[in-house]
Write a protein that holds these residues in place. Structure first.
Motif, mmCIF file in Angstrom:
data_model
loop_
_atom_site.group_PDB
_atom_site.id
_atom_site.type_symbol
_atom_site.label_atom_id
_atom_site.label_comp_id
_atom_site.label_asym_id
_atom_site.label_seq_id
_atom_site.Cartn_x
_atom_site.Cartn_y
_atom_site.Cartn_z
ATOM 1 N N LYS A 181 3.353 -27.083 51.257
ATOM 2 C CA LYS A 181 3.508 -26.642 49.868
ATOM 3 C C LYS A 181 4.660 -27.380 49.193
ATOM 4 C CE LYS A 181 4.149 -22.412 47.131
ATOM 5 N NZ LYS A 181 4.338 -20.936 47.202
ATOM 6 N N TYR A 182 5.785 -27.488 49.887
ATOM 7 C CA TYR A 182 6.983 -28.122 49.334
ATOM 8 C C TYR A 182 6.736 -29.597 49.036
ATOM 9 C CZ TYR A 182 12.013 -29.288 49.143
ATOM 10 O OH TYR A 182 13.262 -29.711 48.764
ATOM 11 N N THR B 51 9.712 -22.384 44.940
ATOM 12 C CA THR B 51 9.404 -22.547 46.366
ATOM 13 C C THR B 51 10.664 -22.854 47.155
ATOM 14 O OG1 THR B 51 7.160 -23.292 45.890
ATOM 15 C CG2 THR B 51 8.076 -23.914 48.031
ATOM 16 N N ASN C 297 12.326 -20.195 50.124
ATOM 17 C CA ASN C 297 12.308 -20.608 51.525
ATOM 18 C C ASN C 297 13.659 -21.060 52.052
ATOM 19 O OD1 ASN C 297 9.265 -20.747 52.526
ATOM 20 N ND2 ASN C 297 9.294 -21.371 50.385
ATOM 21 N N LYS D 151 3.867 -31.144 48.575
ATOM 22 C CA LYS D 151 2.894 -31.316 47.497
ATOM 23 C C LYS D 151 3.561 -31.136 46.139
ATOM 24 C CE LYS D 151 -1.568 -29.630 45.789
ATOM 25 N NZ LYS D 151 -2.685 -28.667 46.016
ATOM 26 N N LEU D 152 4.400 -30.102 46.022
ATOM 27 C CA LEU D 152 5.099 -29.869 44.762
ATOM 28 C C LEU D 152 6.112 -30.969 44.471
ATOM 29 C CD1 LEU D 152 5.668 -26.017 45.025
ATOM 30 C CD2 LEU D 152 4.254 -27.188 43.325
ATOM 31 N N ASN E 62 3.465 -24.768 57.101
ATOM 32 C CA ASN E 62 2.946 -24.130 55.891
ATOM 33 C C ASN E 62 3.906 -24.336 54.724
ATOM 34 O OD1 ASN E 62 0.647 -23.168 57.172
ATOM 35 N ND2 ASN E 62 1.602 -21.222 57.749
ATOM 36 N N PHE E 63 5.201 -24.155 54.994
ATOM 37 C CA PHE E 63 6.195 -24.395 53.949
ATOM 38 C C PHE E 63 6.212 -25.865 53.547
ATOM 39 C CE2 PHE E 63 10.509 -26.219 53.591
ATOM 40 C CZ PHE E 63 10.760 -25.877 52.273
ATOM 41 N N LYS F 162 -3.072 -30.258 58.738
ATOM 42 C CA LYS F 162 -3.403 -29.266 57.720
ATOM 43 C C LYS F 162 -4.242 -29.869 56.600
ATOM 44 C CE LYS F 162 -0.652 -25.939 56.840
ATOM 45 N NZ LYS F 162 -1.226 -24.950 57.744
ATOM 46 N N ASP F 163 -3.844 -31.057 56.114
ATOM 47 C CA ASP F 163 -4.536 -31.685 54.990
ATOM 48 C C ASP F 163 -4.533 -33.190 55.195
ATOM 49 O OD1 ASP F 163 -5.012 -29.367 53.201
ATOM 50 O OD2 ASP F 163 -2.814 -29.253 53.242
#
Length: 647
Positions: A367-368, A403, A407, A370-371, A363-364, A193-194
């Motif tokens: 985001k998780y 987040t 989730n 990174k935060l 996807n979760f 993804k990244d």
């Protein structure tokens, strides 16, 4: 030249995904060659979190007690710590690991080192006649079709000497982990993804500390970095410690660090609290990246699962749990095909279902993670995490906490929802009938989601039991008949009587897959007296004392005497309902405490997910709908064969 030995399946890798797959298939009577390139099972470290849905799966397999005898730590709450006004860190709140709004039988996460979990599966495999061949590895394979029944040729080799063997198999499964030989040979790419932007260390050990939440799961953000605290068995604790970020001037995604460097980083982050290690059992450094295999299979003969197919950070506790459900999903479908019940094309749903869930997970996790790796606002800026399981914040929520909360249903495992397909009915399904009930207008049940927990009273012995656990993991579809209220005394409900009559007629979904030995099945067979592929449960909206099984259950269903239940246990989920199970399955008017409401048949897949809901009516309509549903994916009448296993 002697003919190669033949196997039903060859499993490469004895991590969680491979072991669970072998565990199911060994129980069901298949000939398995299972190898692993390690001389021994996992000694320390690796995955450790068993989420609520996975606990439910282990219970259904009869293995929960074996794992819990090791006394895993139990996480009921997660504490959030952030930078304090005067420096250091302060607790800004907490949140339930599995909040009340999730309808779960188990409301906690169990934490136990992976090696002990693996040994439980290995013991079950060996009890059922299987073994793990160590240390062996795969050298080559080819689906060359030289033998149509066993089309895959596999070459194996001993890791420590020149021993080799060539075998043939119906299926090959790779559970090798991220560096998969099978995936590489198939030229299946992994899409990330990244770019890697964070490096973390993980350390298991026994510590001395005055940090007050060391026995809880904690997420800690400080000006010096971030830590996740995970309590473990035997007074151990696992710490995930941030080591590097792409914002660092000298960032290197391949950064390494010694145990002492990781300890020092943890000490800085935890200030003003102290921490010292009595011992370190396991330690590793890993970069965070989210990758997913483009395919899980190319030919429905060679399959992959677990870390071969999806990689992500371990902090959400999903890797092993996702692997469990990969294996369970594939196992019952392979069994159905090989036992002559399911059409071979249904194997395509393994990739479509499990890859979709992996995409949601990645996807979760992106985001998780990174935060988690980003500096969060201090206590003066945010007081958002409620100390209750359902509180509301008076200020804007910390993005990380928000987040996490949004989730938690997914991470518990209960949020998994398969898209509509041949097993999960929708209006687009080939089976058509006005009696199919649609979500959410006609039933609270959504196809493709796990059957919610229901507590009932078993009529034969007055035991209060979890209905969703009453049928073990035996490869059968579970047919739950929510029959509504009793008729007049000594009288069978006409709709239930008609259901039984039409289910036993020639050409029905049941008759098409009747056991060949049905006339001589053991009297004490509780689950599969008629068919290896169906088990029936009848639930009445009545008190147990009012139910006389011989009077109110049709002859066919009397064979499932131990699966007759009274829906007479109150539930806080539907507090006004007089029959909580009917209310949770069928909604109004049962939910509002009505004396009567419609009855229905709930079809649940062998892995516990809802397939369809059909209204129970007089006449042939209910069974006609089931004939259409099962006819869409099972083999034709008379084509079924009894499986080799004694289920």
């Amino acid at each position: 030249m002697s003919r190669p030995e033949l196997f039903d399946i060859v499993v490469i890798g004895a991590g969680p995904v491979g072991l669970v797959l072998s565990c199911f298939l060994q129980r069901w009577g298949y000939k398995i060659k299972h190898i692993d390139n390690r001389a021994e099972p996992t000694p320390t470290g690796r995955a450790d979190g068993i989420q609520p849905r996975s606990i439910e799966m282990l219970k259904n397999m009869g293995l929960k007690a074996d794992i819990f005898k090791h006394k895993p730590a139990r996480v009921y709450e997660v504490a959030f710590w952030d930078p304090g006004n005067q420096g250091g860190i302060v607790r800004t709140g907490s949140w339930a690991s599995c909040p009340d709004f999730i309808d779960a039988r188990y409301s906690f996460t169990a934490l136990l080192h992976q090696g002990l979990i693996e040994r439980t599966f290995i013991a079950d495999i060996e009890k059922n006649g299987g073994t793990i061949q160590r240390p062996w590895t795969i050298l080559d394979f080819e689906n060359n079709g030289a033998d149509p029944e066993y089309p895959v040729e596999v070459q194996l080799g001993h890791v420590e000497n020149n021993s080799k063997e060539t075998i043939r198999t119906k299926y090959l499964f790779s559970g090798e982990g991220g560096k998969s030989f099978v995936r590489s040979k198939l030229n299946i790419p992994v899409h990330y993804k990244d770019p890697i932007s964070h490096v973390w260390g993980v350390m298991d050990g026994v510590v001395r500390t005055n940090f007050p939440d060391i026995k809880m799961k904690c997420t800690i953000h400080s000006d010096a970095g971030s830590i996740m605290v995970i309590p473990r068995e035997s007074n151990m604790v696992r710490l995930y410690i941030q080591l590097a970020s792409s914002t660092d001037a000298d960032f290197n995604p391949r950064k390494t660090a010694s145990t002492e460097e990781v300890k020092e980083a943890a000490k800085r982050i935890l200030k003003p609290y102290f921490i010292e290690w009595e011992n370190v059992e396991w330690y590793s450094v890993y970069p965070i990246g989210q990758g997913i295999s483009e395919r899980y299979t190319l030919d429905q003969r060679v399959f992959m699962g677990g870390d071969v197919c999806h990689t992500h950070s371990p902090k959400a506790g999903q890797g092993m749990n996702t692997a469990f459900l990969d294996a369970q999903n594939l196992a019952w479908k392979l069994h159905g095909v090989e036992a002559g019940f399911l059409q071979r094309s249904t194997l395509e749903t393994y990739e479509s279902e499990r890859r979709y869930i992996a995409e949601e997970l990645l996807n979760f996790d992106a985001k998780y993670s990174k935060l988690f790796s980003t500096k969060q606002p201090g206590a003066a800026e945010v007081h958002s995490a409620s100390s209750s399981t359902g509180g509301h914040s008076s200020t804007e929520e910390n993005p990380f906490v928000k987040t996490f909360k949004e989730n938690c249903e997914f991470t518990s495992g209960y949020g998994v929802a398969y898209q509509n397909n041949i097993f999960d009915w929708s209006s687009a399904h080939p089976a058509k009938s006005p009696l199919f009930l649609s979500y959410p207008e006609q039933t609270p049940l959504r196809t493709g989601r796990i059957l919610p927990p229901v507590t009932v009273t078993r009529v034969t012995d007055a035991n209060v039991v979890p209905l969703e656990q009453e049928i073990p993991a035996n490869g059968s579809f579970r047919i739950f008949i929510f029959a509504g209220h009793l008729q007049a005394k000594n009288q069978i409900n006409k709709s239930l009587e008609d259901f039984a009559y039409h289910s036993m007629r020639p050409q029905s979904y049941l008759s098409a897959h009747m056991r060949r030995d049905v006339a001589s099945v053991n009297y004490h067979e509780r689950h599969n007296p008629h068919s290896h592929f169906y088990t029936f449960c009848t639930v009445f909206a009545a008190h147990r004392s009012d139910i006389e099984v011989d009077d109110c259950v049709p002859t066919f269903l009397l064979r499932y005497r131990d699966h007759v239940y009274a829906d007479d246990i109150w539930s806080q989920r539907v507090p006004n309902a007089k029959a909580a199970g009917h209310a949770k399955m069928l909604g109004n008017p049962w939910t509002e405490g009505a004396e009567s409401g419609h009855a229905a048949v709930v079809v649940v897949r062998p892995d516990g997910y809802i397939g369809c809901v059909v209204r129970l009516v007089e006449g042939s309509g209910t069974v006609d709908a089931l004939n259409a549903y099962f006819g869409a994916f099972t083999v034709g009448v008379g084509e079924g064969i009894a499986p080799r296993a004694q289920l």
